[in-house]
Enzyme design. Structure first.
Site, PDB file in Angstrom:
ATOM      1  N   CYS A  57      -2.931  -0.443   7.140  1.00 53.55           N
ATOM      2  CA  CYS A  57      -1.999   0.677   7.288  1.00 53.55           C
ATOM      3  C   CYS A  57      -2.189   1.388   8.628  1.00 53.55           C
ATOM      4  CB  CYS A  57      -2.147   1.634   6.114  1.00 53.55           C
ATOM      5  SG  CYS A  57      -1.642   0.840   4.554  1.00 53.55           S
ATOM      6  N   HIS A  97       0.860  -1.183   0.000  1.00 57.44           N
ATOM      7  CA  HIS A  97       0.000   0.000   0.000  1.00 57.44           C
ATOM      8  C   HIS A  97       0.897   1.234   0.000  1.00 57.44           C
ATOM      9  CE1 HIS A  97      -3.810  -2.089   1.759  1.00 57.44           C
ATOM     10  NE2 HIS A  97      -3.157  -2.883   0.933  1.00 57.44           N
ATOM     11  N   SER A 153      -7.585   8.210   3.602  1.00 54.76           N
ATOM     12  CA  SER A 153      -7.659   7.643   4.948  1.00 54.76           C
ATOM     13  C   SER A 153      -7.061   6.239   4.950  1.00 54.76           C
ATOM     14  CB  SER A 153      -9.119   7.588   5.409  1.00 54.76           C
ATOM     15  OG  SER A 153      -9.224   7.002   6.684  1.00 54.76           O
ATOM     16  N   GLU A 185       1.174   3.637   2.172  1.00 56.39           N
ATOM     17  CA  GLU A 185       1.786   3.863   3.479  1.00 56.39           C
ATOM     18  C   GLU A 185       2.896   2.859   3.771  1.00 56.39           C
ATOM     19  OE1 GLU A 185      -2.599   5.117   3.787  1.00 56.39           O
ATOM     20  OE2 GLU A 185      -1.440   3.534   2.813  1.00 56.39           O
ATOM     21  N   CYS A 216      -6.282   2.412   5.439  1.00 59.87           N
ATOM     22  CA  CYS A 216      -7.074   1.211   5.692  1.00 59.87           C
ATOM     23  C   CYS A 216      -6.666   0.625   7.050  1.00 59.87           C
ATOM     24  CB  CYS A 216      -6.841   0.203   4.569  1.00 59.87           C
ATOM     25  SG  CYS A 216      -5.176  -0.508   4.577  1.00 59.87           S
TER      26      CYS A 216
END
Length: 148
Positions: free
Chosen positions: A82, A52, A77, A54, A79
């Site tokens: 993360c 991802h 935002s 992040e 998940c």
């Protein structure tokens, strides 16, 4: 937290989209504004569901002795996966470009003392809304909604 840090994450999100992936970008930033690491969602490009935005930024930053004074900057935002990363390593703050398209774990993070700032940046909103409209199959796969 400086809202201008979001420009780095947005740049990463656009890079991800341009390379055929999901437009979510992130950066891990030190308290003084130094970008420690940056990255974008690479699930499609790497055929790896764990990459991802992040996590890519976190890995790019390398090992830090303390994460409390860092900020995870992300275009969307985070998940639950993360959000768990932020919590696990004690990242002190999360700067979020938008939470309209997806409401991840930021409320949970806030309830555990992580400073949360949602910018509601129109560039981030537009990027994600366009992507979701154009690639609902890929978006649903990314957020774990298979078969819709």
């Amino acid at each position: 937290m400086d809202d201008s840090w979001l420009d780095v994450a947005l740049d990463e999100a656009r890079t991800g989209l341009a390379s055929g992936g999901i437009p979510i970008g992130a950066a891990l930033v030190a308290a003084d504004g130094t970008v420690l690491g940056r990255g974008h969602n690479r699930r499609v490009q790497d055929d790896d569901p764990s990459v991802h935005g992040e996590t890519a930024a976190f890995r790019s930053a390398g090992r830090q002795r303390d994460y409390r004074s860092t900020t995870m900057v992300t275009t969307l935002s985070p998940c639950w996966y993360c959000s768990g990363l932020v919590r696990q390593f004690g990242i002190g703050a999360v700067l979020i470009g938008e939470a309209r398209t997806f409401h991840g774990g930021h409320d949970w993070l806030a309830s555990h003392g992580v400073e949360i700032r949602i910018v509601d940046d129109p560039r981030c909103v537009s990027l994600m809304e366009s992507f979701v409209a154009e690639r609902p199959d890929l978006w649903n796969e990314d957020i774990g909604v298979v078969g819709e």
